[in-house]
Design a protein around this motif. Sequence first.
Motif, mmCIF file in Angstrom:
data_model
loop_
_atom_site.group_PDB
_atom_site.id
_atom_site.type_symbol
_atom_site.label_atom_id
_atom_site.label_comp_id
_atom_site.label_asym_id
_atom_site.label_seq_id
_atom_site.Cartn_x
_atom_site.Cartn_y
_atom_site.Cartn_z
ATOM 1 N N TYR A 1 -4.852 -35.234 51.565
ATOM 2 C CA TYR A 1 -6.316 -34.944 51.959
ATOM 3 C C TYR A 1 -6.921 -36.208 52.951
ATOM 4 C CZ TYR A 1 -11.195 -34.169 50.507
ATOM 5 O OH TYR A 1 -12.342 -33.791 50.232
ATOM 6 N N GLY A 2 -6.507 -37.057 53.000
ATOM 7 C CA GLY A 2 -6.917 -38.262 53.985
ATOM 8 C C GLY A 2 -6.744 -37.835 55.255
ATOM 9 N N HIS A 3 -5.672 -37.114 55.543
ATOM 10 C CA HIS A 3 -5.355 -36.776 57.140
ATOM 11 C C HIS A 3 -6.466 -35.626 57.519
ATOM 12 C CE1 HIS A 3 -2.400 -39.614 58.339
ATOM 13 N NE2 HIS A 3 -1.708 -39.179 57.102
ATOM 14 N N ASN A 4 -6.888 -34.900 56.401
ATOM 15 C CA ASN A 4 -7.901 -33.828 56.515
ATOM 16 C C ASN A 4 -9.395 -33.982 56.484
ATOM 17 O OD1 ASN A 4 -6.503 -30.742 57.005
ATOM 18 N ND2 ASN A 4 -5.009 -32.292 55.593
ATOM 19 N N SER A 5 -9.355 -35.592 56.520
ATOM 20 C CA SER A 5 -11.059 -35.871 56.479
ATOM 21 C C SER A 5 -11.387 -36.631 57.518
ATOM 22 C CB SER A 5 -11.002 -36.788 55.108
ATOM 23 O OG SER A 5 -10.617 -36.239 54.087
ATOM 24 N N PRO A 6 -12.168 -35.950 58.680
ATOM 25 C CA PRO A 6 -12.683 -36.708 59.552
ATOM 26 C C PRO A 6 -13.629 -37.842 59.361
ATOM 27 C CG PRO A 6 -13.135 -34.263 59.625
ATOM 28 C CD PRO A 6 -12.704 -34.564 58.263
ATOM 29 N N SER A 7 -14.130 -37.905 58.097
ATOM 30 C CA SER A 7 -15.034 -39.263 57.880
ATOM 31 C C SER A 7 -14.068 -40.358 57.609
ATOM 32 C CB SER A 7 -15.760 -38.976 56.560
ATOM 33 O OG SER A 7 -16.690 -37.960 56.758
ATOM 34 N N LEU A 8 -12.935 -40.380 57.650
ATOM 35 C CA LEU A 8 -12.020 -41.382 57.339
ATOM 36 C C LEU A 8 -11.519 -41.935 58.677
ATOM 37 C CD1 LEU A 8 -9.932 -41.167 54.116
ATOM 38 C CD2 LEU A 8 -11.706 -42.905 54.695
ATOM 39 N N GLY A 9 -11.854 -41.217 59.919
ATOM 40 C CA GLY A 9 -11.200 -41.714 61.190
ATOM 41 C C GLY A 9 -11.408 -42.867 61.511
ATOM 42 N N GLY A 10 -12.398 -43.676 61.024
ATOM 43 C CA GLY A 10 -12.719 -44.829 61.526
ATOM 44 C C GLY A 10 -11.902 -46.007 60.569
ATOM 45 N N VAL A 11 -11.162 -45.732 59.669
ATOM 46 C CA VAL A 11 -10.228 -46.623 58.646
ATOM 47 C C VAL A 11 -9.047 -46.221 58.949
ATOM 48 C CG1 VAL A 11 -9.775 -47.304 56.438
ATOM 49 C CG2 VAL A 11 -12.028 -46.570 57.183
ATOM 50 N N PRO A 12 -8.077 -47.211 59.614
ATOM 51 C CA PRO A 12 -6.772 -46.881 59.932
ATOM 52 C C PRO A 12 -5.943 -46.473 58.882
ATOM 53 C CG PRO A 12 -7.410 -48.726 60.768
ATOM 54 C CD PRO A 12 -8.367 -48.445 60.075
ATOM 55 N N ALA A 13 -5.196 -45.422 58.698
ATOM 56 C CA ALA A 13 -4.079 -44.970 57.763
ATOM 57 C C ALA A 13 -3.284 -45.980 56.998
ATOM 58 C CB ALA A 13 -3.433 -43.857 58.205
ATOM 59 N N SER A 14 -3.058 -46.995 57.793
ATOM 60 C CA SER A 14 -2.135 -48.138 57.189
ATOM 61 C C SER A 14 -3.329 -48.706 56.196
ATOM 62 C CB SER A 14 -2.118 -49.243 58.436
ATOM 63 O OG SER A 14 -3.222 -49.699 58.848
ATOM 64 N N ARG A 15 -4.609 -48.538 56.035
ATOM 65 C CA ARG A 15 -5.293 -49.074 54.975
ATOM 66 C C ARG A 15 -5.544 -48.054 53.875
ATOM 67 N NH1 ARG A 15 -9.612 -51.691 58.957
ATOM 68 N NH2 ARG A 15 -11.080 -51.281 57.081
ATOM 69 N N TRP A 16 -5.018 -47.068 53.860
ATOM 70 C CA TRP A 16 -5.144 -46.044 52.870
ATOM 71 C C TRP A 16 -4.201 -46.553 51.704
ATOM 72 C CZ3 TRP A 16 -5.026 -40.786 55.842
ATOM 73 C CH2 TRP A 16 -6.092 -40.735 56.850
ATOM 74 N N ARG A 17 -4.805 -46.218 50.324
ATOM 75 C CA ARG A 17 -3.932 -46.226 49.280
ATOM 76 C C ARG A 17 -4.077 -44.956 48.403
ATOM 77 N NH1 ARG A 17 -2.486 -49.325 52.612
ATOM 78 N NH2 ARG A 17 -2.387 -51.695 52.453
ATOM 79 N N VAL A 18 -3.030 -44.486 47.924
ATOM 80 C CA VAL A 18 -3.249 -43.211 47.272
ATOM 81 C C VAL A 18 -3.399 -43.755 45.602
ATOM 82 C CG1 VAL A 18 -2.043 -41.363 46.330
ATOM 83 C CG2 VAL A 18 -1.803 -41.767 48.631
ATOM 84 N N VAL A 19 -4.409 -43.455 45.033
ATOM 85 C CA VAL A 19 -4.672 -43.765 43.577
ATOM 86 C C VAL A 19 -5.295 -42.484 42.992
ATOM 87 C CG1 VAL A 19 -5.875 -44.897 41.938
ATOM 88 C CG2 VAL A 19 -5.209 -46.155 44.090
ATOM 89 N N PRO A 20 -4.608 -41.421 42.476
ATOM 90 C CA PRO A 20 -5.155 -40.451 41.898
ATOM 91 C C PRO A 20 -6.220 -40.555 40.547
ATOM 92 C CG PRO A 20 -2.871 -40.813 40.719
ATOM 93 C CD PRO A 20 -3.009 -41.709 41.812
ATOM 94 N N ASN A 21 -6.895 -39.628 40.239
ATOM 95 C CA ASN A 21 -7.516 -39.712 38.896
ATOM 96 C C ASN A 21 -6.621 -39.655 37.894
ATOM 97 O OD1 ASN A 21 -9.823 -39.581 40.446
ATOM 98 N ND2 ASN A 21 -10.053 -37.167 40.528
ATOM 99 N N GLY A 22 -6.985 -39.906 36.627
ATOM 100 C CA GLY A 22 -6.315 -39.823 35.401
ATOM 101 C C GLY A 22 -6.893 -39.416 34.215
ATOM 102 N N ILE A 23 -5.985 -39.305 33.303
ATOM 103 C CA ILE A 23 -6.496 -38.783 31.874
ATOM 104 C C ILE A 23 -6.329 -39.692 30.798
ATOM 105 C CG2 ILE A 23 -6.570 -36.299 32.582
ATOM 106 C CD1 ILE A 23 -3.518 -37.731 30.886
ATOM 107 N N ASP A 24 -6.756 -39.554 29.828
ATOM 108 C CA ASP A 24 -6.518 -40.096 28.644
ATOM 109 C C ASP A 24 -5.429 -39.317 27.779
ATOM 110 O OD1 ASP A 24 -6.195 -41.182 26.082
ATOM 111 O OD2 ASP A 24 -8.228 -41.532 25.460
ATOM 112 N N PRO A 25 -4.271 -39.654 27.625
ATOM 113 C CA PRO A 25 -3.217 -38.777 27.055
ATOM 114 C C PRO A 25 -3.431 -38.678 25.772
ATOM 115 C CG PRO A 25 -2.265 -40.695 27.776
ATOM 116 C CD PRO A 25 -3.550 -40.755 28.375
ATOM 117 N N GLU A 26 -3.996 -39.445 24.852
ATOM 118 C CA GLU A 26 -4.253 -39.351 23.599
ATOM 119 C C GLU A 26 -5.415 -38.685 23.241
ATOM 120 O OE1 GLU A 26 -4.664 -43.185 21.643
ATOM 121 O OE2 GLU A 26 -2.770 -43.823 22.423
#
Length: 375
Positions: free
Chosen positions: A159-184
């Motif tokens: 998704y990051g690589h398909n997002s022109p708005s992130l073009g000014g932030v080097p990919a080296s400064r991207w971190r993958v953090v997904p959304n989450g759920i409460d398993p209980e």
Amino acid sequence: MRLTLVSPFDPSPPMGSGGSERVGGVERVFAQASRILAQRGHDVTLLCSTSGAPSSLVEHGVQVVRVPRSATILQAPLAFLARSIPSDSDVVHVAATYPFTTPGVLRRAHNLGIPSVLDFHFEPSSGSAVGRLAASVYRRIGPRDYPLAAVALVRSMAYGHNSPSLGGVPASRWRVVPNGIDPEHFTPDGPAHAGSYLLFVGRLVHYKGLPVLLDAVATLRPRVPLVIAGDGPLRASLQAQARRLGLDVRFLGRVPDADLPSLYRGARLTVLPSVTCQEAFGISLLESMACGTPVVASRLPGVAELAGLGGLVAEPGDATDLAARLSTALDDDALPCGKPLASAIHAAYSWQAVADRLESVYREVADQTDPLQVA
């Protein structure tokens, strides 16, 4: 750590208030993340805009500061959230891509010498004339300040690589953090909503692709009832379309989180027919699979990777292809479902797992002498 999270809208507006239809995936993620981080002993402040009176209250261990918004323009809040950032914050974590709040927060954090984390939830995308205008404004204003962030969180590198708005932030400064759920909370065990139906959960806005879903459901044989949980500006037009097509559709409006698991458990499939890259992940897909219910979603960056864990994908905006995938999924007993599907989702996407990743990012940026030199 002293953490400040900045959400565009109030994650917990009073039911029936003008702000209730603004609660989407972004707000829900920030509310859950802030609570988990507070439970872990962090000093957490959650800033958000409100249509009501200003307030500062401790809720679930989180200092929730509500700042009145002057207006909502092109689906974005106009509120001075940056002014309420505690000057002793260790990290400021702000949601993108909101042109009247995100840039101001990034600049304020930079001026205070506080490292910031840009949470890139979606790429602005065009649709209607208003949508094209909004996307233009979002892309013109916000991205200029994105390089001020020490790190940009993305739901997937694709998704990051398909997002022109992130073009000014080097990919080296991207971190993958997904959304989450409460398993209980989101679990296959428990009561199920009566009936046999397809389910959509989300805001009733253009990019969610609900007109496409209604057209697709109209061609299914035999027809399957559709339940729509959520509210938004397209509700009246969608109800008219459903009547015109002679569909069995129930519009539930906004459904409290406590009632969602039973809806997911009772569904044969949960469908996310989004049509633009404004959909970056699909929290409803995650919740559905955590309850053991398979999914059908659009083939969009980020969304497709998630849907592939427990379902099928269709071409965005193509009602014929969506109908074909729905038919296959309804007839295909080989799709992952039940406890095996839920267990896999719980292991990878619990809020505890997400909080682990967030804490790692926070420590990384807080420990940098120069927050803009994160490698």
